[in-house]
Design a protein around this motif. Structure first.
Motif, PDB file in Angstrom:
ATOM      1  N   LEU A   1       0.815  -1.216   0.000  1.00  0.00           N
ATOM      2  CA  LEU A   1       0.000   0.000   0.000  1.00  0.00           C
ATOM      3  C   LEU A   1       0.849   1.266   0.000  1.00  0.00           C
ATOM      4  N   ASP A   2       2.107   1.119   0.287  1.00  0.00           N
ATOM      5  CA  ASP A   2       3.022   2.251   0.305  1.00  0.00           C
ATOM      6  C   ASP A   2       3.117   2.915  -1.079  1.00  0.00           C
ATOM      7  N   THR A   3       2.815   2.142  -2.128  1.00  0.00           N
ATOM      8  CA  THR A   3       2.906   2.672  -3.491  1.00  0.00           C
ATOM      9  C   THR A   3       1.591   3.327  -3.947  1.00  0.00           C
ATOM     10  N   CYS A   4       0.532   3.164  -3.179  1.00  0.00           N
ATOM     11  CA  CYS A   4      -0.808   3.635  -3.585  1.00  0.00           C
ATOM     12  C   CYS A   4      -1.091   5.011  -2.996  1.00  0.00           C
ATOM     13  N   THR A   5      -0.403   5.998  -3.487  1.00  0.00           N
ATOM     14  CA  THR A   5      -0.484   7.330  -2.885  1.00  0.00           C
ATOM     15  C   THR A   5      -1.763   8.085  -3.239  1.00  0.00           C
ATOM     16  N   HIS A   6      -2.595   7.514  -4.127  1.00  0.00           N
ATOM     17  CA  HIS A   6      -3.856   8.175  -4.503  1.00  0.00           C
ATOM     18  C   HIS A   6      -5.044   7.653  -3.691  1.00  0.00           C
ATOM     19  N   LEU A   7      -4.788   6.816  -2.710  1.00  0.00           N
ATOM     20  CA  LEU A   7      -5.860   6.153  -1.975  1.00  0.00           C
ATOM     21  C   LEU A   7      -6.797   7.162  -1.296  1.00  0.00           C
ATOM     22  N   LYS A   8      -8.108   6.919  -1.478  1.00  0.00           N
ATOM     23  CA  LYS A   8      -9.131   7.747  -0.844  1.00  0.00           C
ATOM     24  C   LYS A   8      -9.909   6.985   0.224  1.00  0.00           C
ATOM     25  N   LYS A   9     -10.036   5.674   0.025  1.00  0.00           N
ATOM     26  CA  LYS A   9     -10.798   4.858   0.970  1.00  0.00           C
ATOM     27  C   LYS A   9     -10.043   3.565   1.243  1.00  0.00           C
ATOM     28  N   LEU A  10      -9.809   3.269   2.515  1.00  0.00           N
ATOM     29  CA  LEU A  10      -9.083   2.065   2.918  1.00  0.00           C
ATOM     30  C   LEU A  10      -9.882   1.321   3.972  1.00  0.00           C
ATOM     31  N   ASP A  11     -10.169   0.040   3.714  1.00  0.00           N
ATOM     32  CA  ASP A  11     -10.961  -0.771   4.640  1.00  0.00           C
ATOM     33  C   ASP A  11     -10.243  -2.095   4.882  1.00  0.00           C
ATOM     34  N   LEU A  12      -9.660  -2.234   6.063  1.00  0.00           N
ATOM     35  CA  LEU A  12      -8.934  -3.452   6.440  1.00  0.00           C
ATOM     36  C   LEU A  12      -9.553  -4.101   7.673  1.00  0.00           C
ATOM     37  N   ARG A  13     -10.777  -3.785   7.977  1.00  0.00           N
ATOM     38  CA  ARG A  13     -11.438  -4.242   9.197  1.00  0.00           C
ATOM     39  C   ARG A  13     -11.413  -5.759   9.389  1.00  0.00           C
ATOM     40  N   ASP A  14     -11.458  -6.138  10.657  1.00  0.00           N
ATOM     41  CA  ASP A  14     -11.688  -7.534  11.035  1.00  0.00           C
ATOM     42  C   ASP A  14     -10.627  -8.479  10.483  1.00  0.00           C
ATOM     43  N   ASN A  15      -9.372  -8.150  10.754  1.00  0.00           N
ATOM     44  CA  ASN A  15      -8.254  -9.043  10.493  1.00  0.00           C
ATOM     45  C   ASN A  15      -7.420  -9.127  11.754  1.00  0.00           C
ATOM     46  N   MET A  16      -6.325  -9.874  11.702  1.00  0.00           N
ATOM     47  CA  MET A  16      -5.512 -10.091  12.910  1.00  0.00           C
ATOM     48  C   MET A  16      -4.117  -9.509  12.730  1.00  0.00           C
ATOM     49  N   PHE A  17      -4.066  -8.253  12.317  1.00  0.00           N
ATOM     50  CA  PHE A  17      -2.797  -7.606  11.999  1.00  0.00           C
ATOM     51  C   PHE A  17      -1.817  -7.607  13.177  1.00  0.00           C
ATOM     52  N   GLY A  18      -2.276  -7.114  14.315  1.00  0.00           N
ATOM     53  CA  GLY A  18      -1.389  -6.983  15.457  1.00  0.00           C
ATOM     54  C   GLY A  18      -0.542  -5.729  15.374  1.00  0.00           C
ATOM     55  N   VAL A  19       0.301  -5.538  16.371  1.00  0.00           N
ATOM     56  CA  VAL A  19       1.089  -4.309  16.507  1.00  0.00           C
ATOM     57  C   VAL A  19       2.058  -4.115  15.344  1.00  0.00           C
ATOM     58  N   GLU A  20       2.797  -5.176  14.981  1.00  0.00           N
ATOM     59  CA  GLU A  20       3.820  -5.047  13.938  1.00  0.00           C
ATOM     60  C   GLU A  20       3.220  -4.576  12.617  1.00  0.00           C
ATOM     61  N   ALA A  21       2.128  -5.184  12.216  1.00  0.00           N
ATOM     62  CA  ALA A  21       1.479  -4.790  10.964  1.00  0.00           C
ATOM     63  C   ALA A  21       0.892  -3.388  11.077  1.00  0.00           C
ATOM     64  N   GLY A  22       0.420  -3.037  12.266  1.00  0.00           N
ATOM     65  CA  GLY A  22      -0.102  -1.693  12.482  1.00  0.00           C
ATOM     66  C   GLY A  22       0.959  -0.630  12.291  1.00  0.00           C
ATOM     67  N   VAL A  23       2.138  -0.904  12.826  1.00  0.00           N
ATOM     68  CA  VAL A  23       3.252   0.032  12.665  1.00  0.00           C
ATOM     69  C   VAL A  23       3.659   0.127  11.194  1.00  0.00           C
ATOM     70  N   ALA A  24       3.673  -1.015  10.502  1.00  0.00           N
ATOM     71  CA  ALA A  24       4.000  -1.019   9.072  1.00  0.00           C
ATOM     72  C   ALA A  24       2.969  -0.220   8.276  1.00  0.00           C
ATOM     73  N   LEU A  25       1.706  -0.371   8.642  1.00  0.00           N
ATOM     74  CA  LEU A  25       0.637   0.353   7.958  1.00  0.00           C
ATOM     75  C   LEU A  25       0.776   1.858   8.155  1.00  0.00           C
ATOM     76  N   SER A  26       1.228   2.267   9.314  1.00  0.00           N
ATOM     77  CA  SER A  26       1.354   3.704   9.599  1.00  0.00           C
ATOM     78  C   SER A  26       2.296   4.390   8.615  1.00  0.00           C
ATOM     79  N   LYS A  27       3.300   3.667   8.141  1.00  0.00           N
ATOM     80  CA  LYS A  27       4.255   4.255   7.195  1.00  0.00           C
ATOM     81  C   LYS A  27       3.570   4.566   5.865  1.00  0.00           C
ATOM     82  N   ALA A  28       2.652   3.685   5.440  1.00  0.00           N
ATOM     83  CA  ALA A  28       1.908   3.931   4.204  1.00  0.00           C
ATOM     84  C   ALA A  28       0.915   5.074   4.396  1.00  0.00           C
ATOM     85  N   LEU A  29       0.244   5.094   5.544  1.00  0.00           N
ATOM     86  CA  LEU A  29      -0.775   6.114   5.810  1.00  0.00           C
ATOM     87  C   LEU A  29      -0.200   7.525   5.777  1.00  0.00           C
ATOM     88  N   SER A  30       1.058   7.654   6.093  1.00  0.00           N
ATOM     89  CA  SER A  30       1.680   8.979   6.126  1.00  0.00           C
ATOM     90  C   SER A  30       1.767   9.612   4.734  1.00  0.00           C
TER      91      SER A  30
END
Length: 554
Positions: free
Chosen positions: A337-366
């Motif tokens: 998702l780091d390459t998808c800089t045009h994203l307007k809507k993101l839905d990842l609900r109801d998975n088992m990401f955990g802390v590590e994946a959450g931190v990784a996701l934060s880098k894309a969200l920025s």
């Protein structure tokens, strides 16, 4: 009997009412679409208006019966097409506004024909279709009505419009009708004949109740018929595809290099099926929408989907909710998702990401400057993951409207960071932080930042957060004053009976904007709250609230 040419609205209502009564529908009457009988009756009335004496026929002249009948049919067709297009775009439940538009269009077109006057002998070849702009149907949709099987004979009748020379259909929707083998064979040559004009194909839920062998063969037939079409949108959702089903659509998928929207929701797609999707689609460079909700993808399948995402730089809407993705798959998706800089809507609900994946996701969200909706509930983020995401969103997504982080074990310790993020989101319309552990302290942090601005806020869900009387009062006082506010849910907490009464009093003028308290436990919470000490003491609460500040550096 003479009729005023602009009096068709009342006439149509009378016909429809008569017909509706005969259908014995005790609870509701659906006025649109009109039956074929009603449409034919309206043609008769239009003919009558074109031939009988009225102030308009006296002024412009009347038509011969033959010419009037010809024009009446075209007028009714044009009016129906206009009204039906309106109904499809703005369904209003019973179709009353479509009925009104139907009658209005008929009246308008009658007047246009009368003003043109009767055709002379030299003008007999001039048709009303040249004088009246008749909208061409572009959508062929058989999904309305009850979910049911469709067999060969019905398929022949139902698909007949697709065989008409020069038809303008660019979208077909076969959803909600289950095709058997014989019906599929009827559809095959028809689809093959129009595939070059199609832009959107919806085959969601079109094999329900069929055996696996029959369903696979049906999918093969449709795939072959549509192979080579240049589609912008393809919807294969709600079919039990699995890997076999995905490969059954191989011919169609392999021929698609211009897809902008792909829907694969509730397809039973496992790791192997996800890998097949990645393998079969030749290009996703133009893909804007990818929805992959409710599948059995897991971590390995997420690795395959992440390859698709990584090659979709224009992606604006990505949904991968309820797909059993854990930490490994979550990290892979986040990195893609780091390459998808045009994203307007993101839905990842109801998975088992955990802390590590959450931190990784934060880098894309920025990197998401255009993000307006983000759904990250039930991802096991905990405080660390939630704070990483909140910090990233604080510096990006200036137009964020929906923030959903429910069910992530977020405690009051993370509340200042989450609040700092919310403070920057002045376009926020919906905030969902339900099923966390924010308690009174965290709730007041959130409430404090909502107090400033946030004039577009419509909905807040802070249910099941161990909130007591103090937090509930503060939150309610803030949101009830928002001009656009619609709904507050603080059920499932530990609010005392007195606190509930106080909140209800604040919403006295707008009771519909306050959710129920059916799951509230007034006896819950710790001893400090029950005794009324500490945060429960009102004067001290107000003093502390005035001192609350959001740390902008966090």
């Amino acid at each position: 009997m003479r009729r005023h040419p602009l009096s068709l609205s009342a006439g149509f209502s009378e016909m429809d009412a008569t017909e509706s009564k005969s259908q014995s529908r005790p609870f509701s009457i659906k006025l649109w679409p009109p039956s074929q009988n009603t449409r034919q009756m309206l043609v008769v009335r239009v003919t009558d208006n074109l031939t009988t004496k009225s102030i308009f026929t006296q002024k412009y002249g009347s038509l011969s019966k033959e010419e009037a009948e010809e024009n009446a049919k075209k007028i009714e067709d044009a009016a129906f097409a206009t009204a039906n297009e309106h109904y499809e775009k703005e369904p209003d439940g019973d179709g009353s506004s479509a009925v009104q538009l139907y009658a209005k269009e008929c009246s308008k077109l009658i007047l246009e024909v009368l003003k043109r006057g009767p055709s002379s002998k030299d003008e007999k070849e001039v048709l009303v279709s040249e004088q009246v702009s008749v909208p061409h149907d572009t959508v062929f949709d058989i999904s309305k009505g009850a979910r049911s099987f469709i067999e060969a004979k019905e398929a022949e009748e139902t698909l007949e419009p697709l065989k008409e020379p020069g038809n303008s259909y660019t979208k077909i929707c076969f959803s909600n009708r289950s095709f058997g083998l014989e019906a599929a064979r009827v559809a095959e040559p028809i689809l093959a004949s129009i595939k070059n004009q199609l832009k959107e194909v919806d085959l969601s839920d079109f094999i329900a109740g069929r055996s696996e062998a029959e369903a696979i063969e049906v999918m093969n037939i449709f795939s072959t018929a549509l192979e080579g079409s240049i589609l912008q949108s393809l919807n294969l959702s709600n079919n039990a595809l699995g890997e076999k089903g995905v490969r059954a659509f191989g011919a169609l998928l392999r021929s698609q290099s211009c897809l902008e929207e792909l829907y694969l929701m509730n397809n039973g797609i496992s790791e192997e099926a996800a890998e097949a999707v990645c393998e079969l689609i030749p290009s996703t460079e133009k893909l804007r929408v990818l929805q992959f909700h409710n599948n059995m993808t897991g971590d390995k399948g997420a690795l395959a989907i992440s390859k698709v995402v990584k090659c979709s730089p224009l992606l604006e809407d990505f949904r991968c909710s309820s797909t059993r993705v854990g930490s490994e798959g979550g990290v892979a998706l986040s990195e893609a998702l780091d390459t998808c800089t045009h994203l307007k809507k993101l839905d990842l609900r109801d998975n088992m990401f955990g802390v590590e994946a959450g931190v990784a996701l934060s880098k894309a969200l920025s990197k998401y400057a255009s993000l307006t909706e983000v759904y990250l509930s039930y991802l096991n983020l905990e405080d660390e993951g939630a704070m990483a995401i909140a910090r990233a969103l604080k510096e990006s997504a200036p137009s964020l409207e929906v923030l959903d982080m429910a069910g992530n074990d977020i405690t009051a310790e993370a509340a200042p960071v989450v609040a700092a993020c919310i403070a920057e989101k002045q376009h926020l319309t919906k905030l969902n932080l339900a099923e966390n552990e924010l308690k009174d302290e965290g709730t007041m942090e959130i409430s404090k930042v909502l107090e400033e601005g946030h004039l577009q806020l419509k909905e807040v869900d802070m249910s099941i957060n161990s909130i007591g009387r103090a937090g509930a009062r503060v939150l309610a006082r803030v949101v009830v004053q928002k001009p656009e506010f619609k709904f507050l849910n603080i059920d499932g907490n530990f609010i005392s009976d007195e606190g509930i009464d106080e909140v209800k009093e604040m919403f006295e003028k707008f009771p519909e904007k306050l959710g129920s308290f059916d799951e509230n436990d007034p006896e819950g919470g710790d001893d400090e709250e029950e005794s009324g000490e500490g945060l429960g003491d009102e004067p001290e609460l107000e003093t502390e609230l005035e001192k609350l500040e959001v740390n902008k550096e966090e």
